[in-house]
Design a protein around this motif. Structure first.
Motif, PDB file in Angstrom:
ATOM      1  N   LYS A  32       0.842  -1.208   0.000  1.00 30.61           N
ATOM      2  CA  LYS A  32       0.000   0.000   0.000  1.00 30.61           C
ATOM      3  C   LYS A  32       0.869   1.246   0.000  1.00 30.61           C
ATOM      4  O   LYS A  32       0.579   2.215  -0.706  1.00 30.61           O
ATOM      5  CB  LYS A  32      -0.920  -0.009   1.225  1.00 30.61           C
ATOM      6  CG  LYS A  32      -1.901   1.148   1.237  1.00 30.61           C
ATOM      7  CD  LYS A  32      -2.897   1.026   2.379  1.00 30.61           C
ATOM      8  CE  LYS A  32      -3.908   2.165   2.313  1.00 30.61           C
ATOM      9  NZ  LYS A  32      -4.923   2.032   3.383  1.00 30.61           N
ATOM     10  N   ASN A  77     -12.409  -8.514   2.082  1.00 22.07           N
ATOM     11  CA  ASN A  77     -11.612  -7.580   1.273  1.00 22.07           C
ATOM     12  C   ASN A  77     -11.962  -6.131   1.587  1.00 22.07           C
ATOM     13  O   ASN A  77     -11.073  -5.284   1.721  1.00 22.07           O
ATOM     14  CB  ASN A  77     -11.854  -7.836  -0.223  1.00 22.07           C
ATOM     15  CG  ASN A  77     -10.923  -8.895  -0.785  1.00 22.07           C
ATOM     16  OD1 ASN A  77      -9.728  -8.894  -0.498  1.00 22.07           O
ATOM     17  ND2 ASN A  77     -11.455  -9.796  -1.571  1.00 22.07           N
ATOM     18  N   ARG A 109      -9.295  -3.504   2.938  1.00 19.44           N
ATOM     19  CA  ARG A 109      -8.964  -2.320   2.133  1.00 19.44           C
ATOM     20  C   ARG A 109      -9.136  -1.045   2.966  1.00 19.44           C
ATOM     21  O   ARG A 109      -8.501  -0.035   2.695  1.00 19.44           O
ATOM     22  CB  ARG A 109      -9.838  -2.276   0.893  1.00 19.44           C
ATOM     23  CG  ARG A 109      -9.386  -3.322  -0.105  1.00 19.44           C
ATOM     24  CD  ARG A 109     -10.267  -3.464  -1.293  1.00 19.44           C
ATOM     25  NE  ARG A 109      -9.869  -4.669  -2.027  1.00 19.44           N
ATOM     26  CZ  ARG A 109     -10.156  -4.908  -3.290  1.00 19.44           C
ATOM     27  NH1 ARG A 109     -10.858  -4.021  -3.978  1.00 19.44           N
ATOM     28  NH2 ARG A 109      -9.757  -6.005  -3.863  1.00 19.44           N
ATOM     29  N   GLU A 152      -6.064 -10.538  -3.848  1.00 16.58           N
ATOM     30  CA  GLU A 152      -7.163  -9.637  -4.190  1.00 16.58           C
ATOM     31  C   GLU A 152      -7.007  -8.231  -3.602  1.00 16.58           C
ATOM     32  O   GLU A 152      -7.619  -7.293  -4.099  1.00 16.58           O
ATOM     33  CB  GLU A 152      -8.503 -10.261  -3.717  1.00 16.58           C
ATOM     34  CG  GLU A 152      -8.789 -11.601  -4.411  1.00 16.58           C
ATOM     35  CD  GLU A 152      -9.908 -12.410  -3.759  1.00 16.58           C
ATOM     36  OE1 GLU A 152     -10.714 -11.814  -3.002  1.00 16.58           O
ATOM     37  OE2 GLU A 152      -9.969 -13.631  -3.994  1.00 16.58           O
ATOM     38  N   SER A 153      -6.238  -8.085  -2.527  1.00 18.82           N
ATOM     39  CA  SER A 153      -6.109  -6.767  -1.890  1.00 18.82           C
ATOM     40  C   SER A 153      -4.653  -6.382  -1.659  1.00 18.82           C
ATOM     41  O   SER A 153      -4.341  -5.606  -0.757  1.00 18.82           O
ATOM     42  CB  SER A 153      -6.863  -6.757  -0.547  1.00 18.82           C
ATOM     43  OG  SER A 153      -8.248  -6.786  -0.771  1.00 18.82           O
ATOM     44  N   HIS A 208      -3.479  -2.876  -1.138  1.00 18.03           N
ATOM     45  CA  HIS A 208      -4.104  -2.154  -0.022  1.00 18.03           C
ATOM     46  C   HIS A 208      -3.502  -2.593   1.303  1.00 18.03           C
ATOM     47  O   HIS A 208      -3.935  -2.138   2.355  1.00 18.03           O
ATOM     48  CB  HIS A 208      -5.614  -2.426  -0.015  1.00 18.03           C
ATOM     49  CG  HIS A 208      -6.277  -1.998  -1.291  1.00 18.03           C
ATOM     50  ND1 HIS A 208      -6.815  -0.742  -1.449  1.00 18.03           N
ATOM     51  CD2 HIS A 208      -6.455  -2.646  -2.458  1.00 18.03           C
ATOM     52  CE1 HIS A 208      -7.312  -0.644  -2.671  1.00 18.03           C
ATOM     53  NE2 HIS A 208      -7.110  -1.781  -3.312  1.00 18.03           N
TER      54      HIS A 208
END
Lengths: 323, 330, 327
Positions: free
Chosen positions: A123, B247, B251, B279-280, B283
């Motif tokens: 991130k 998710n 996130r 999938e994340s 994030h």
């Protein structure tokens, strides 16, 4: 008449090795006679005749690998044509899938070519990229890795590195025109009266530096004098130095960029690239054309207007500046 | 609302569904008069008779196979497997037969059965009566897996399972049978594949299954006192798995710990962590941390057994490390 | 239809069904050997009187469970050639849309709960089917077909115990073809086969599995008794598989002598012997039987041609039917 086929005897078997025929072409055959031996999965098996008759049209020889399902002989009612015509293309191969060879690709360049790898959360990396922040700058300060989103706050406070791609705020332009005569008279006067040769660029840098300081109250002004043919020169506070003395160069970051176009065919640069405030000075007949590009990150509009106005006044009346 | 135990909730769900549908029967060892060793099915035989509450010999593969055949021919059996550890005995009937029949028959045959069994350590039952083996069956396509985290879920998920046209395995934590929760009287159906956000938070997501939901909630309390805001998510069913909710939470928080009582390696925690990574990924502000049972057979000695399973303190400690951006195992 | 087979029509039907199985297997064998059929397969040839004798005693609503050597049970319970061959070749029109194949054909419409590739895997299913019938008040009988090899599996004893305790309408039909895969049965089975069932108090019978009338007579009796609640029962059917364990098992003298195979082929073939009896009794003449043989062979050949041309399932079906819809 019955076909003699290479039987599929094992799981996932594509071909069988015909070890040897136990009957010769033309031999009389009874159901259950061992016709040939076949090798599959490292074992040899005997294949028996499934019909009575004569062995004919033999199309595979001892030791040959034959696709399973392919006809390798015929048991016919008569012993005619014991040997086959040239074997037809094997049917079983027709369904073999042709797998395209993988297209060779150039080896990917090593992603980490600049020394040490920077450890950061996915991130943090994504946000840094979105904001145009360079995690390498953080690493250069010795801040402990791995970096997280919270570390980006520190990075945002740091000045952008030279050459770094920065997402730009909108570019603004201010243009002005002033008489060249004042400056020309001034340079001639310096030459005649004090035997001092003043270059256009030095005059521009000095006047622009002074105007910038006056408009923005910047304590230290570093002017990056662009040289399209060589290395840019970085001048520290040129307005503090008399025009007759050499200006001290510096390796500090520039406050703004100056393009002297007066000796070229160009009159104005509007490149829209405002990593730094950018000033271009061109000549047009008896006039100087002043073009200034900047963004709200550099100064507000009033400061920009004050800077360009001040520069024009200085160029139009150099003595005013010196006073 | 009234509070009832998880054990009562299960009993109530079975009774309500058996009253509704004659094709449902209960089968297993000592499910009738004995009501199972955990006294979960007590009273059912009195209402429904031995025709529908069927005691079997000690023959798990046998009665599991019989349930599969009955399910294929118009019945809806509920199988009681006394301990989750015995699932290894019935693997052929569950995984080769029940799970594959609908697919192998091209959709012609259905196997609507419910296998109720249990999980959970710290009951001093040692290695063959303490395992949490849900990940092993979750690996097999064709089986749905529910993991109730309270009496409320136990009732709602079981009733939904009984009405499902597929084999469903429900793992109840045997340490929670006497835990009470608010459970409405009468109809309660909890849909499969819909996770429950038990507690909202903004700094870190704690995904817990079964009793680990309570562990996550306690950890969230500890963390809240330190100014760390944890979100707690109970997936309720691991097949199907509601990744949308997980998710979305991750996130938001950028950090996640997955807690499950199965052995940590190759388990539910690994699966959820992997999916979050896929999938994340962009994030995540730190690694997804797995917390499962230690990779050892569950020991008998209380001194040893208690350290094999995740605790609220352990979860909180890992959460602090994540918040501080510390590296794990490196 | 399930009354005593005392008329010509019923005899001819049994004859026809046995020939259908033999023709099906001959075609399947050729498909496999000529590499037109994926996977592996196990031939029922030689055991036709078992499946036909029993299934002719059943109604459509009665259930069977079958084995890896299951084509015979499937045909005998009423399945259609085209859909069966399509399934063998993995085609969309197969009984299981190509997802099961030779070892997993299920034909729900005729009460076939499916072949099972786990030896002994369907014993629980058959017993559960009988439990369903009894509990739900249906008079269905379930027949569990399995081989002598499967008697070594523990599941059989668990479910026979429960079937006997609960008097379930199930018939355990042990097709003893003398070989457990590549091993003689007397090397893997101690004691008596029927004695295994008798130990649970289940009435057990031994019958010549090559004699379709003997099999059918016994099956009629036991099915009727099952419907009256007198089940379960156990039958050991003495029979023989003409082929090896699977199609590729062609050199098998190390476990089975050729003389023995020849003896069964020559003197104990269920179709030949039944034909002899039918003509000797004057029920039909040989020409009529020949006509039946020709018709069925043509039928089988055209079903194979149809299946070879049939289309494969669309790839989008690969993840269809993992779970059943729940309304």
């Amino acid at each position: 008449m019955a076909d003699v086929i290479m039987p599929a005897l094992g799981m996932a078997q594509d071909t069988g090795k015909l070890v040897q025929w136990m009957k010769a072409p033309g031999d009389a055959i009874s159901t259950g006679d061992v016709l040939f031996e076949v090798e599959t999965d490292k074992s040899v098996m005997e294949v028996e005749a499934q019909a009575d008759g004569f062995l004919t049209q033999v199309s595979a020889s001892d030791g040959e690998d034959v696709p399973v399902g392919q006809v390798i002989a015929v048991i016919s009612a008569t012993a005619e044509n014991p040997v086959a015509a040239p074997a037809p293309p094997p049917v079983a191969q027709a369904v073999t899938e042709v797998v395209a060879a993988p297209t060779p690709t150039a080896p990917a360049p090593d992603a980490v070519t600049t020394g040490g790898r920077i450890l950061a959360s996915p991130k943090a990396r994504r946000l840094a990229a979105q904001e145009g922040l360079d995690l390498g700058q953080l690493a250069a300060t010795g801040a402990p890795m791995p970096y997280h989103v919270s570390d980006l706050a520190t990075l945002r406070e740091m000045p952008a590195a030279a050459g770094q791609t920065v997402v730009m705020a909108a570019t603004k332009q201010i243009m002005a025109r002033c008489q060249r005569s004042g400056s020309r008279d001034f340079m001639e006067w310096m030459q005649a009266d004090g035997a001092i040769t003043v270059t256009t660029s030095a005059m521009f840098a000095s006047f622009a530096s002074g105007a910038f300081r006056a408009a923005t109250e910047t304590p230290t002004v570093v002017v990056q004098v662009a040289d399209p043919d060589g290395t840019d020169i970085f001048l520290r506070n040129p307005d503090f130095t008399r025009l007759s003395a050499p200006v001290s160069e510096t390796d500090e970051d520039a406050t703004f960029v100056l393009h002297d176009l007066s000796d070229s065919f160009l009159t104005s640069l509007r490149l829209g690239d405002t990593a730094l405030p950018t000033l271009s000075l061109g000549s047009d007949g008896d006039s100087y054309l002043i073009t200034f590009e900047f963004s709200s990150e550099h100064m507000d509009d009033a400061q920009g207007i004050a800077f360009v106005s001040g520069l024009a006044r200085r160029l139009a009346d150099p003595l005013h500046h010196l006073v | 609302m009234r509070q009832i135990t998880l054990s009562t909730a299960v009993n109530e769900a079975i009774a309500e569904e058996m009253r509704r549908d004659e094709t449902i029967f209960l089968i297993g060892e000592d499910v009738a008069e004995a009501g199972t060793p955990f006294k979960i099915t007590s009273g059912l035989v009195e209402e429904f008779g031995t025709d529908r509450v069927i005691d079997t010999p000690i023959a798990e593969p046998g009665f599991m196979g019989i349930a599969v055949g009955a399910a294929m021919t118009g019945s809806r059996p509920i199988v009681d497997l006394m301990f989750g550890d015995f699932i290894f005995l019935i693997m052929d009937q569950l995984c080769n037969q029940a799970a594959k029949t609908h697919y192998m028959s091209g959709g012609k045959l259905n196997v609507p059965l419910v296998l109720r069994t249990n999980m959970g350590a710290t009951r001093r039952s040692a290695a063959q009566h303490s395992q949490s083996l849900h990940a092993i069956v979750a690996h097999i396509p064709g089986l749905k897996i529910a993991m109730p985290s309270s009496a409320f879920e136990a009732k709602g998920l079981l009733k939904t399972a009984i009405r499902d046209n597929n084999p469903v395995v429900i793992f109840e934590d045997k340490l929670m049978y006497q835990d009470k929760a608010d459970v409405p009287e009468g109809e309660l159906l909890i849909p499969f594949g819909v996770a429950n956000v038990k507690r909202e938070g903004s700094d870190i997501t704690l995904v817990g299954t079964s009793s680990m939901v309570q562990v996550a909630e306690k950890a969230a309390e500890i963390l809240a006192a330190e100014g760390i805001s944890a979100e707690v998510i109970d997936p309720r069913t691991i097949v199907p798995l509601d990744m949308d909710t997980i998710n979305a939470s991750v996130r938001k928080t950028s950090r996640c710990i997955v807690i499950d009582e199965g052995h940590q390696s190759f388990g539910v925690t690994s699966e959820i962590a992997s999916r979050l990574m896929e999938e994340s990924f962009y994030h995540l502000d730190g690694p997804v941390i797995r917390m499962g049972a230690m990779d050892v057979p569950i020991p008998f000695s209380p001194a040893l057994e208690d350290i094999t399973v995740p605790t609220p303190e352990g979860v909180a400690a890992n959460a602090r490390k994540l918040m501080a951006g510390e590296m794990f195992n490196g | 239809m399930t009354d005593a087979k005392t008329n010509t029509e019923d005899y001819l039907r049994m004859y026809r069904q046995m020939v259908r199985i033999r023709s099906f297997e001959d075609q399947a064998n050729q498909l496999y050997l000529s590499a037109k059929m994926p996977g592996l397969t196990h031939m029922y040839s030689g055991e036709e009187a078992v499946a036909v004798g029993i299934c002719e005693a059943l109604k459509v609503t009665d259930k069977i469970t079958s084995t890896h050597r299951g084509h015979g049970h499937c045909v005998a319970k009423g399945a259609d050639f085209k859909q069966m061959f399509c399934e063998l070749l993995g085609k969309e029109e197969g009984y299981c849309r190509g997802k099961g194949g030779s070892m997993h054909i299920a034909d729900q419409s005729n009460g076939n709960l499916g072949a099972n590739a786990i030896v002994g895997g369907s014993m629980g299913i058959a017993t559960g089917s009988a439990l369903s019938a009894k509990r739900l008040g249906r008079d269905d009988v379930t027949v569990c077909f399995f081989g002598d090899g499967a008697t070594a599996q523990g599941l059989l004893y668990e479910v026979m115990n429960m079937a006997a305790l609960w008097s379930l309408p199930v018939i355990y039909a042990c097709e003893n073809n003398g070989y457990s895969e590549y091993t003689r049965t007397d090397e893997i089975a101690a004691g008596s086969i029927v004695g295994r069932a008798e130990a649970f108090g289940i009435e057990a019978f031994k019958v010549d599995g090559q004699d379709v009338l003997a099999v059918n007579d016994l099956a009629q009796t036991l099915v009727a008794r099952c419907r009256k609640g007198e089940g379960p029962f156990f039958i050991e059917l003495e029979t023989y598989r003409y082929h090896g364990h699977h199609v590729g098992d062609i050199n098998r003298e190390y476990y089975r002598p050729k003389d023995e195979e020849k003896e069964w082929h020559t003197n104990r073939d269920p179709i030949t012997n039944f034909a002899k009896w039918l003509t000797a009794e004057g029920i039909v003449d040989q020409a009529e039987l020949d006509t039946i043989q020709t018709e069925i062979k043509t039928d089988a050949a055209s079903a194979v041609a149809y299946a070879l041309d049939a289309k494969y399932p669309d790839v989008s079906e690969v993840d269809m039917h993992v779970f059943a819809e729940t309304p």
